[in-house]
Design an enzyme around this catalytic site. Structure first.
Site, PDB file in Angstrom:
ATOM      1  N   GLU A   1     -56.567  38.188  29.781  1.00 37.29           N
ATOM      2  CA  GLU A   1     -55.798  39.301  30.309  1.00 37.29           C
ATOM      3  C   GLU A   1     -55.413  40.297  29.226  1.00 37.29           C
ATOM      4  O   GLU A   1     -55.374  41.513  29.468  1.00 37.29           O
ATOM      5  CB  GLU A   1     -54.552  38.769  31.020  1.00 37.29           C
TER       6      GLU A   1
ATOM      7  N   ASN B   1     -60.275  24.112  32.940  1.00 35.37           N
ATOM      8  CA  ASN B   1     -60.218  22.847  32.208  1.00 35.37           C
ATOM      9  C   ASN B   1     -60.128  21.588  33.057  1.00 35.37           C
ATOM     10  O   ASN B   1     -60.126  20.487  32.505  1.00 35.37           O
ATOM     11  CB  ASN B   1     -59.010  22.877  31.253  1.00 35.37           C
TER      12      ASN B   1
ATOM     13  N   HIS C   1     -51.830  38.698  39.730  1.00 31.70           N
ATOM     14  CA  HIS C   1     -52.900  38.215  38.842  1.00 31.70           C
ATOM     15  C   HIS C   1     -54.079  39.192  38.819  1.00 31.70           C
ATOM     16  O   HIS C   1     -55.206  38.806  38.500  1.00 31.70           O
ATOM     17  CB  HIS C   1     -53.408  36.820  39.260  1.00 31.70           C
TER      18      HIS C   1
ATOM     19  N   LEU D   1     -56.347  29.581  38.600  1.00 32.67           N
ATOM     20  CA  LEU D   1     -55.536  28.387  38.755  1.00 32.67           C
ATOM     21  C   LEU D   1     -54.804  28.087  37.458  1.00 32.67           C
ATOM     22  O   LEU D   1     -55.385  27.590  36.494  1.00 32.67           O
ATOM     23  CB  LEU D   1     -56.406  27.182  39.140  1.00 32.67           C
ATOM     24  N   GLY D   2     -53.532  28.429  37.423  1.00 28.54           N
ATOM     25  CA  GLY D   2     -52.674  28.076  36.303  1.00 28.54           C
ATOM     26  C   GLY D   2     -51.418  27.445  36.874  1.00 28.54           C
ATOM     27  O   GLY D   2     -51.469  26.707  37.846  1.00 28.54           O
ATOM     28  N   ASN D   3     -50.259  27.721  36.269  1.00 26.21           N
ATOM     29  CA  ASN D   3     -49.021  27.297  36.918  1.00 26.21           C
ATOM     30  C   ASN D   3     -48.802  28.115  38.186  1.00 26.21           C
ATOM     31  O   ASN D   3     -48.367  27.612  39.204  1.00 26.21           O
ATOM     32  CB  ASN D   3     -47.835  27.437  35.967  1.00 26.21           C
TER      33      ASN D   3
ATOM     34  N   ARG E   1     -52.028  18.234  33.930  1.00 25.57           N
ATOM     35  CA  ARG E   1     -52.401  17.174  32.992  1.00 25.57           C
ATOM     36  C   ARG E   1     -51.567  15.923  33.241  1.00 25.57           C
ATOM     37  O   ARG E   1     -52.076  14.792  33.218  1.00 25.57           O
ATOM     38  CB  ARG E   1     -52.252  17.669  31.549  1.00 25.57           C
TER      39      ARG E   1
ATOM     40  N   ASP F   1     -47.227  20.111  35.752  1.00 23.07           N
ATOM     41  CA  ASP F   1     -48.391  20.278  34.886  1.00 23.07           C
ATOM     42  C   ASP F   1     -49.521  19.372  35.389  1.00 23.07           C
ATOM     43  O   ASP F   1     -49.344  18.161  35.531  1.00 23.07           O
ATOM     44  CB  ASP F   1     -48.024  19.922  33.443  1.00 23.07           C
TER      45      ASP F   1
ATOM     46  N   ASN G   1     -46.834  41.252  26.428  1.00 20.31           N
ATOM     47  CA  ASN G   1     -46.454  40.662  27.714  1.00 20.31           C
ATOM     48  C   ASN G   1     -45.039  40.135  27.527  1.00 20.31           C
ATOM     49  O   ASN G   1     -44.831  39.080  26.924  1.00 20.31           O
ATOM     50  CB  ASN G   1     -47.425  39.549  28.101  1.00 20.31           C
TER      51      ASN G   1
ATOM     52  N   ARG H   1     -44.388  26.435  43.096  1.00 19.39           N
ATOM     53  CA  ARG H   1     -44.268  27.240  44.309  1.00 19.39           C
ATOM     54  C   ARG H   1     -45.013  26.567  45.463  1.00 19.39           C
ATOM     55  O   ARG H   1     -46.082  25.997  45.274  1.00 19.39           O
ATOM     56  CB  ARG H   1     -44.835  28.640  44.090  1.00 19.39           C
TER      57      ARG H   1
ATOM     58  N   GLY I   1     -58.214  26.062  36.257  1.00 22.48           N
ATOM     59  CA  GLY I   1     -59.562  26.430  36.694  1.00 22.48           C
ATOM     60  C   GLY I   1     -60.611  26.245  35.632  1.00 22.48           C
ATOM     61  O   GLY I   1     -61.757  25.868  35.919  1.00 22.48           O
TER      62      GLY I   1
ATOM     63  N   ARG J   1     -48.174  44.722  29.917  1.00 22.42           N
ATOM     64  CA  ARG J   1     -48.385  44.114  31.230  1.00 22.42           C
ATOM     65  C   ARG J   1     -47.128  44.348  32.063  1.00 22.42           C
ATOM     66  O   ARG J   1     -46.023  43.974  31.670  1.00 22.42           O
ATOM     67  CB  ARG J   1     -48.630  42.610  31.096  1.00 22.42           C
TER      68      ARG J   1
END
Length: 402
Positions: A386, A336, A184, A211-213, A286, A284, A7, A243, A334, A95
């Site tokens: 992935e 965590n 995705h 659900l990530g960045n 967190r 982030d 990637n 975004r 998603g 990828r």
């Protein structure tokens, strides 16, 4: 079959080496800050159920070729190496973010494929050029291997026309390819297949929630994507790390005509300065979670807005699917963040969704149910992979020729 998955980013190279059909990678790693000061390599070797981590800080890695050559030295290291020489790599799986309408399946790379990936640069200017560079470098470092492209957009090529067309003059679609492509796809395809297998229902009606960045959702039935939240580019749909997600297009005109933004400045605002970062100052989750614990009202609003958008699409996609068998949460947030899952599921109990809050709080890195035992709809947490999905698609494509 030894399949090396790459990637390639603009200044990074993420990789895993699989010996298919085994699903456990032999090694994985990340090369960071290529062409920049203080490059870093983190290389992990998996052997005998144990993980060994090697960290390197080369004085310089001027380009991706130097980065991949450094990885090759680790792959063939006399002590911790997992292959003897470059010829042991039979397939390199890449990828590639955007395949347009041309590529609806995994494809062996040849000059015509490369030319088409290059032609699509304008549709994914941040990603396709870097992906293309990874292909060219891998062709040099592993000249004997088959190079294979797996496209993020391919999974969504099953969208029906009423889902992928915009209400714009037809010439913009026919002549310029302006339509919903979705992204995705590799992740949505992987977790949808895992969920359907777990449910024992190949025709399962699933809403997959990545659900990530970057964030996106898909309506999936029988392993086919029927709708997805990202569109012509990866800006639409959910609120993301930086975004904006969905907004009224007239905001763009207002920014440009009345607030003095240039088109590049407006694009930068919506892609890199908005989303959770714009709402809270943090991208982030967190960090936002910690701010929420400290009573930050901006963090509270951001969490509620983030989950509200997910909830809206759950309802919309339940309508698209004609019912719902499972919600599937995946990717960093998603998998965590229990609070995101709880807020997203609140208020859709009428669809049959009910969480078991104790199960929702658990983290074990495995596919698991977090719904109440008697809930009509399963709520699953499915770790995405992935790289494994790319390797498996390469293997399925080429196994008959080996």
């Amino acid at each position: 079959m030894n399949i090396f998955v790459i990637n390639s980013g603009s200044s990074s190279l993420k990789y895993q080496l699989f010996r298919l059909p085994a699903e456990q990678p032999l090694c994985s790693g990340l090369v960071e800050r290529i062409g920049l000061a203080e490059p870093r390599i983190t290389h992990k070797v998996f052997a005998g159920g144990e993980e060994q981590v090697i960290r390197q800080s080369p004085t310089q890695l001027p380009d991706h070729r130097a980065g991949l050559q450094a990885v090759l030295q680790l792959l063939t290291d006399a002590t911790l190496g997992v292959i003897a020489n470059p010829a042991d790599i039979e397939v390199v799986g890449h990828r590639v973010v955007h395949g347009g309408e041309t590529f609806a399946a995994t494809t062996v790379i040849n000059p015509a494929v490369k030319a088409e990936i290059k032609r699509l640069f304008s549709l994914a200017p941040l990603h396709n050029p870097a992906n293309y560079l990874g292909i060219e470098v891998a062709e040099q470092v592993f000249p004997q291997a088959k190079q294979v492209a797996v496209f993020d957009t391919a999974f969504h090529q099953t969208l029906p026309e009423q889902a992928y067309r915009y209400a714009l003059p037809e010439a913009l679609y026919r002549q310029h390819g302006i339509r919903v492509y979705g992204f995705h796809g590799t992740s949505h395809k992987y977790v949808a297949a895992q969920a359907a297998a777990y449910l024992g229902n190949p025709d399962a009606r699933l809403v997959t929630i990545h659900l990530g960045n970057g964030c996106s959702m898909a309506a999936v039935r029988g392993g086919r994507s029927l709708d997805t939240t990202m569109g012509f580019g990866p800006l639409a749909g959910l609120v993301m790390g930086t975004r904006s997600g969905d907004l009224d297009p007239s905001i763009l005109f207002h920014l440009i005509e009345h607030l003095g933004y240039s088109p590049p400045e407006a694009s930068n605002l919506l892609n890199k300065q908005s989303g959770m970062l714009g709402l809270t100052g943090y991208s982030d989750m967190r960090d936002i979670g910690r701010a929420l614990d400290e009573g930050d009202e901006r963090a509270r609003l951001a969490y509620e807005l983030y989950a509200y958008r997910i909830k809206k699409y759950i309802g919309a996609y339940a309508a698209v699917l004609g019912g719902l068998d499972a919600l599937v949460f995946t990717a960093g947030v998603g998998e965590n963040d229990p609070l995101t899952r709880r807020l997203a599921c609140q208020g859709v109990e009428f669809l049959g969704v009910r969480l078991d809050e104790e199960q929702n709080q658990l983290r074990n890195g495995q596919l698991r149910e977090i719904n109440a035992a008697d809930a009509a709809v399963k709520v699953l947490v499915v770790p995405t992979n992935e790289e494994l999905e790319i390797a498996q698609q390469c293997y399925q494509l080429l196994a008959d020729s080996y």
